[in-house]
Design a protein around this motif. Sequence first.
Motif, mmCIF file in Angstrom:
data_model
loop_
_atom_site.group_PDB
_atom_site.id
_atom_site.type_symbol
_atom_site.label_atom_id
_atom_site.label_comp_id
_atom_site.label_asym_id
_atom_site.label_seq_id
_atom_site.Cartn_x
_atom_site.Cartn_y
_atom_site.Cartn_z
ATOM 1 N N THR A 77 -32.185 26.971 -13.076
ATOM 2 C CA THR A 77 -32.442 26.784 -11.684
ATOM 3 C C THR A 77 -32.822 28.269 -10.812
ATOM 4 O O THR A 77 -33.691 27.979 -10.044
ATOM 5 C CB THR A 77 -30.995 26.411 -11.059
ATOM 6 N N SER A 111 -36.402 28.567 -11.477
ATOM 7 C CA SER A 111 -37.234 28.017 -10.981
ATOM 8 C C SER A 111 -37.468 28.271 -9.403
ATOM 9 O O SER A 111 -38.534 28.402 -8.732
ATOM 10 C CB SER A 111 -36.666 26.481 -10.668
ATOM 11 N N VAL A 112 -36.535 28.908 -8.812
ATOM 12 C CA VAL A 112 -36.378 29.505 -7.362
ATOM 13 C C VAL A 112 -37.559 30.810 -7.448
ATOM 14 O O VAL A 112 -38.295 30.722 -6.635
ATOM 15 C CB VAL A 112 -35.114 29.949 -7.127
ATOM 16 N N ASN A 155 -39.968 31.142 -9.496
ATOM 17 C CA ASN A 155 -41.529 30.782 -9.841
ATOM 18 C C ASN A 155 -42.017 29.958 -8.566
ATOM 19 O O ASN A 155 -43.277 30.007 -8.385
ATOM 20 C CB ASN A 155 -41.350 29.654 -10.887
ATOM 21 N N LYS A 156 -41.076 29.435 -7.832
ATOM 22 C CA LYS A 156 -41.656 28.684 -6.680
ATOM 23 C C LYS A 156 -42.017 29.614 -5.600
ATOM 24 O O LYS A 156 -42.891 29.425 -4.822
ATOM 25 C CB LYS A 156 -40.339 27.879 -6.110
ATOM 26 N N HIS A 157 -40.999 30.693 -5.419
ATOM 27 C CA HIS A 157 -41.427 31.553 -4.379
ATOM 28 C C HIS A 157 -42.474 32.652 -4.659
ATOM 29 O O HIS A 157 -43.083 33.320 -3.938
ATOM 30 C CB HIS A 157 -40.213 32.311 -3.706
ATOM 31 N N PRO A 159 -44.566 33.300 -7.722
ATOM 32 C CA PRO A 159 -45.095 32.802 -8.931
ATOM 33 C C PRO A 159 -45.928 33.909 -10.056
ATOM 34 O O PRO A 159 -45.995 33.670 -11.152
ATOM 35 C CB PRO A 159 -46.305 31.543 -8.710
ATOM 36 N N ASN A 184 -42.733 34.821 3.216
ATOM 37 C CA ASN A 184 -43.187 33.414 2.749
ATOM 38 C C ASN A 184 -44.846 33.860 2.028
ATOM 39 O O ASN A 184 -45.529 33.092 2.126
ATOM 40 C CB ASN A 184 -43.712 32.642 3.879
ATOM 41 N N LYS A 223 -46.744 34.256 -1.418
ATOM 42 C CA LYS A 223 -46.263 33.962 -2.638
ATOM 43 C C LYS A 223 -47.048 34.912 -3.784
ATOM 44 O O LYS A 223 -46.934 34.973 -4.807
ATOM 45 C CB LYS A 223 -46.791 32.683 -3.188
ATOM 46 N N ASN A 276 -31.912 30.112 -1.418
ATOM 47 C CA ASN A 276 -31.516 28.685 -0.948
ATOM 48 C C ASN A 276 -30.482 28.846 0.334
ATOM 49 O O ASN A 276 -29.531 28.236 0.331
ATOM 50 C CB ASN A 276 -30.805 27.808 -1.879
ATOM 51 N N CYS A 298 -27.496 26.824 -5.615
ATOM 52 C CA CYS A 298 -28.717 26.467 -5.910
ATOM 53 C C CYS A 298 -28.412 24.961 -6.994
ATOM 54 O O CYS A 298 -29.548 24.298 -7.050
ATOM 55 C CB CYS A 298 -29.367 27.224 -7.018
#
Length: 264
Positions: free
Chosen positions: A127, A130-131, A133-135, A137, A184, A186, A224, A262
């Motif tokens: 998890t 994943s957080v 990689n999302k924000h 990468p 925000n 990336k 999160n 998360c």
Amino acid sequence: MMSISDWISIICAGVALIVTVIIAVLQIRQSNRMERFEKRQDKRDEQRYQESVKAQAVSFISKYYKDRGLIPLCAIAAMYNDLFYYNREMYREFCCCTKEVQNRILEYCDLDLRVSEYNIYEKCLATIESVLNKHFPDDKSVFYEGGKYFARSLEYYADKPVPHQEFEYQNHITDVLVDAFNSNDKSVMPIQQLSMEYNFGSCKEIEACQLVTVIAEFVAIYGNKNKNIDKSYGSPGGYDGEVIETMEDLFLLALFEIYTNCVL
């Protein structure tokens, strides 16, 4: 005309029927009495069991009242590995309680957290990755090889004091992460920045473990933010003077933040 023997047979059959009915009625009554007795017995057993659960929960909270703010970490310890020999007695004793006692302890502390699953490390690790990689990468990963430096905070250094306890250490890490999340953007790489600033590749292993663990903790919080704002999971280390003093405490705190922010 029926003979005497016929009458005798009829009378005997009637008596046998009456006796059978009487016996059946007595058996039904006895069965009903036994059923009522068993229900009363079950109710008394359940009441005694619930009283025992309550007594064990109250005893635990009373014994560790000074460190009651760490009770959420007890739940995380149980869900991480209830067979692990934790350095802090409080964690070990909680893991020895039944699941019902554990959850009663959490309930009495007015926490929404419950011991509901086990072996949560892999889920939490996936998890948090994943957080990130999302924000971010393109950022550097410090959770490779199963998050070995994260896991070693507990597995290798559980009883060791947290190396960097100065305010500036944690404050700088949180500043870098907050700025990155709030941007925000990336393309930013806050993990690589922190790795370079704290010499992740050449510092002592325990310091590398602390860095990765603190990063995991605050990525979970800021990645999160406000996800479970209506829930009360506790605030270990910031409740009433209890201290996050060992690497074991720090690991469980980071896992707590990942799990509550998360996973849940």
